[in-house]
Write a protein that holds these residues in place. Structure first.
Motif, PDB file in Angstrom:
ATOM      1  N   ILE A 167     -25.506  53.215   7.882  1.00  0.00           N
ATOM      2  CA  ILE A 167     -27.077  53.594   8.361  1.00  0.00           C
ATOM      3  C   ILE A 167     -27.076  54.241   9.745  1.00  0.00           C
ATOM      4  N   LYS A 168     -26.228  53.912  10.819  1.00  0.00           N
ATOM      5  CA  LYS A 168     -26.192  54.641  12.015  1.00  0.00           C
ATOM      6  C   LYS A 168     -25.954  56.111  11.733  1.00  0.00           C
ATOM      7  N   ALA A 169     -24.510  56.396  11.044  1.00  0.00           N
ATOM      8  CA  ALA A 169     -24.403  57.853  10.516  1.00  0.00           C
ATOM      9  C   ALA A 169     -25.448  58.796   9.841  1.00  0.00           C
ATOM     10  N   GLY A 170     -26.210  57.891   9.217  1.00  0.00           N
ATOM     11  CA  GLY A 170     -26.961  58.618   8.372  1.00  0.00           C
ATOM     12  C   GLY A 170     -28.320  58.901   9.161  1.00  0.00           C
ATOM     13  N   PRO A 230     -18.774  38.854   3.919  1.00  0.00           N
ATOM     14  CA  PRO A 230     -20.297  39.307   4.200  1.00  0.00           C
ATOM     15  C   PRO A 230     -20.053  40.105   5.447  1.00  0.00           C
ATOM     16  N   ALA A 231     -19.024  39.636   6.308  1.00  0.00           N
ATOM     17  CA  ALA A 231     -19.363  40.281   7.627  1.00  0.00           C
ATOM     18  C   ALA A 231     -18.642  41.682   7.646  1.00  0.00           C
ATOM     19  N   GLU A 232     -17.579  42.101   6.648  1.00  0.00           N
ATOM     20  CA  GLU A 232     -17.292  43.442   6.156  1.00  0.00           C
ATOM     21  C   GLU A 232     -18.232  44.234   5.649  1.00  0.00           C
ATOM     22  N   PHE A 233     -18.953  43.806   4.719  1.00  0.00           N
ATOM     23  CA  PHE A 233     -19.935  44.405   4.202  1.00  0.00           C
ATOM     24  C   PHE A 233     -21.105  44.983   5.128  1.00  0.00           C
ATOM     25  N   SER A 234     -21.509  43.745   5.750  1.00  0.00           N
ATOM     26  CA  SER A 234     -22.607  44.179   6.689  1.00  0.00           C
ATOM     27  C   SER A 234     -22.340  44.965   7.690  1.00  0.00           C
ATOM     28  N   HIS A 235     -21.107  45.005   8.327  1.00  0.00           N
ATOM     29  CA  HIS A 235     -20.492  46.065   9.242  1.00  0.00           C
ATOM     30  C   HIS A 235     -20.558  47.507   8.784  1.00  0.00           C
ATOM     31  N   LEU A 236     -20.061  47.501   7.278  1.00  0.00           N
ATOM     32  CA  LEU A 236     -19.838  48.939   6.829  1.00  0.00           C
ATOM     33  C   LEU A 236     -21.249  49.432   6.651  1.00  0.00           C
ATOM     34  N   LEU A 237     -22.243  48.469   6.485  1.00  0.00           N
ATOM     35  CA  LEU A 237     -23.733  49.164   6.151  1.00  0.00           C
ATOM     36  C   LEU A 237     -24.161  49.477   7.292  1.00  0.00           C
ATOM     37  N   GLU A 277     -35.552  57.613   7.719  1.00  0.00           N
ATOM     38  CA  GLU A 277     -35.979  56.284   7.048  1.00  0.00           C
ATOM     39  C   GLU A 277     -35.209  55.901   5.674  1.00  0.00           C
ATOM     40  N   ILE A 278     -34.861  54.927   5.434  1.00  0.00           N
ATOM     41  CA  ILE A 278     -33.884  54.817   4.465  1.00  0.00           C
ATOM     42  C   ILE A 278     -34.865  54.765   2.930  1.00  0.00           C
ATOM     43  N   GLU A 285     -39.812  67.300   3.125  1.00  0.00           N
ATOM     44  CA  GLU A 285     -39.129  67.947   1.783  1.00  0.00           C
ATOM     45  C   GLU A 285     -37.619  67.443   2.130  1.00  0.00           C
ATOM     46  N   ASN A 286     -37.076  67.262   3.433  1.00  0.00           N
ATOM     47  CA  ASN A 286     -35.798  67.005   3.446  1.00  0.00           C
ATOM     48  C   ASN A 286     -35.166  65.725   3.291  1.00  0.00           C
ATOM     49  N   THR A 287     -34.214  65.500   2.503  1.00  0.00           N
ATOM     50  CA  THR A 287     -33.151  64.371   2.252  1.00  0.00           C
ATOM     51  C   THR A 287     -32.046  64.407   2.692  1.00  0.00           C
ATOM     52  N   THR A 288     -31.235  63.270   3.084  1.00  0.00           N
ATOM     53  CA  THR A 288     -30.037  63.050   3.446  1.00  0.00           C
ATOM     54  C   THR A 288     -29.387  62.018   2.645  1.00  0.00           C
ATOM     55  N   THR A 289     -27.925  62.210   2.063  1.00  0.00           N
ATOM     56  CA  THR A 289     -27.554  61.100   1.568  1.00  0.00           C
ATOM     57  C   THR A 289     -25.982  61.043   2.377  1.00  0.00           C
ATOM     58  N   VAL A 290     -25.836  59.724   2.557  1.00  0.00           N
ATOM     59  CA  VAL A 290     -24.489  59.245   3.413  1.00  0.00           C
ATOM     60  C   VAL A 290     -23.686  58.470   2.865  1.00  0.00           C
ATOM     61  N   ARG A 291     -22.455  58.866   2.464  1.00  0.00           N
ATOM     62  CA  ARG A 291     -21.422  57.871   1.795  1.00  0.00           C
ATOM     63  C   ARG A 291     -20.782  56.961   2.847  1.00  0.00           C
ATOM     64  N   SER A 292     -20.403  55.811   2.412  1.00  0.00           N
ATOM     65  CA  SER A 292     -19.859  54.709   3.454  1.00  0.00           C
ATOM     66  C   SER A 292     -18.516  55.273   3.464  1.00  0.00           C
ATOM     67  N   LYS A 293     -17.540  54.794   4.264  1.00  0.00           N
ATOM     68  CA  LYS A 293     -16.295  55.182   4.598  1.00  0.00           C
ATOM     69  C   LYS A 293     -15.505  54.670   3.353  1.00  0.00           C
ATOM     70  N   ASP A 294     -15.586  53.620   2.894  1.00  0.00           N
ATOM     71  CA  ASP A 294     -14.851  53.157   1.828  1.00  0.00           C
ATOM     72  C   ASP A 294     -15.197  53.865   0.186  1.00  0.00           C
ATOM     73  N   ARG A 295     -16.392  54.441   0.477  1.00  0.00           N
ATOM     74  CA  ARG A 295     -17.098  55.113  -0.776  1.00  0.00           C
ATOM     75  C   ARG A 295     -17.663  54.184  -1.881  1.00  0.00           C
ATOM     76  N   SER A 296     -17.777  52.939  -1.322  1.00  0.00           N
ATOM     77  CA  SER A 296     -18.497  51.758  -2.124  1.00  0.00           C
ATOM     78  C   SER A 296     -20.007  52.151  -2.545  1.00  0.00           C
ATOM     79  N   PHE A 297     -20.518  52.678  -1.559  1.00  0.00           N
ATOM     80  CA  PHE A 297     -22.138  52.886  -1.733  1.00  0.00           C
ATOM     81  C   PHE A 297     -22.699  54.357  -0.774  1.00  0.00           C
ATOM     82  N   THR A 298     -23.634  54.765  -1.393  1.00  0.00           N
ATOM     83  CA  THR A 298     -24.386  55.758  -0.376  1.00  0.00           C
ATOM     84  C   THR A 298     -25.839  55.221  -0.080  1.00  0.00           C
ATOM     85  N   ILE A 299     -26.126  55.804   1.018  1.00  0.00           N
ATOM     86  CA  ILE A 299     -27.604  55.518   1.448  1.00  0.00           C
ATOM     87  C   ILE A 299     -28.533  56.834   1.667  1.00  0.00           C
ATOM     88  N   ASP A 300     -29.564  56.764   0.956  1.00  0.00           N
ATOM     89  CA  ASP A 300     -30.494  58.185   1.229  1.00  0.00           C
ATOM     90  C   ASP A 300     -31.526  57.900   2.155  1.00  0.00           C
TER      91      ASP A 300
END
Length: 156
Positions: free
Chosen positions: A86-89, A75-82, A59-60, A38-53
């Protein structure tokens, strides 16, 4: 570890207590499974450009973009932020599961130890088996050197 026979007068009393303990653990596992479903978690990226559920198992289940900032990132900046997000979530999901699990999952082993990979399989095995073997464990029973012996050198 519980010493059933010293706490109870008869084998039947010890058996009843052991079965009640097993039933309590089964209820805890059922409740944990329900929470994970039943539980879900949503985490927002540091720059607030996306969230991951994430689902209750860490599991994502979705990635949602806000605005268009992510389109202009290198691309390197985006992948690092992603990866950071994910790790934080996953860490947050594991924290929630650990809180649901309570104390030790196994003697001397917490859920956080298991989920984080901080313990090796050998360390988990040692913590689980050593209470059953008592002093014999330190005498080299499980392929480890006996107390006072150096690795690779055996007396005799």
């Amino acid at each position: 570890m519980t010493d059933w026979f010293s706490q109870y007068r008869t084998l039947e009393e010890a058996n009843d207590a052991a079965m009640a303990s097993v039933e309590r653990e089964q209820r805890k596992i059922s409740e944990l499974t329900r929470q994970m479903d039943e539980n879900t978690t949503t985490v927002r990226s540091k720059d607030r450009s996306f969230t991951i559920d994430f689902d209750g198992r860490g599991e994502i289940t979705g990635i949602n973009f806000q605005g268009t900032r992510y389109r202009t990132m290198a691309p390197a900046e985006f992948s690092h932020l992603l990866v950071q997000t994910i790790k934080a979530g996953k860490a947050l999901c594991m924290q929630k599961l650990a809180e649901s699990m309570g104390d030790e999952v196994l003697p001397g082993v917490t859920f956080t130890d298991l989920a984080s990979g901080n313990l090796s399989v050998e360390e988990v095995f040692e913590k689980v088996v050593s209470p059953f073997l008592g002093d014999e464990y330190s005498d080299g029973i499980l392929g480890r050197p006996a107390a006072g012996e150096k690795e690779g050198k055996r007396n005799g």
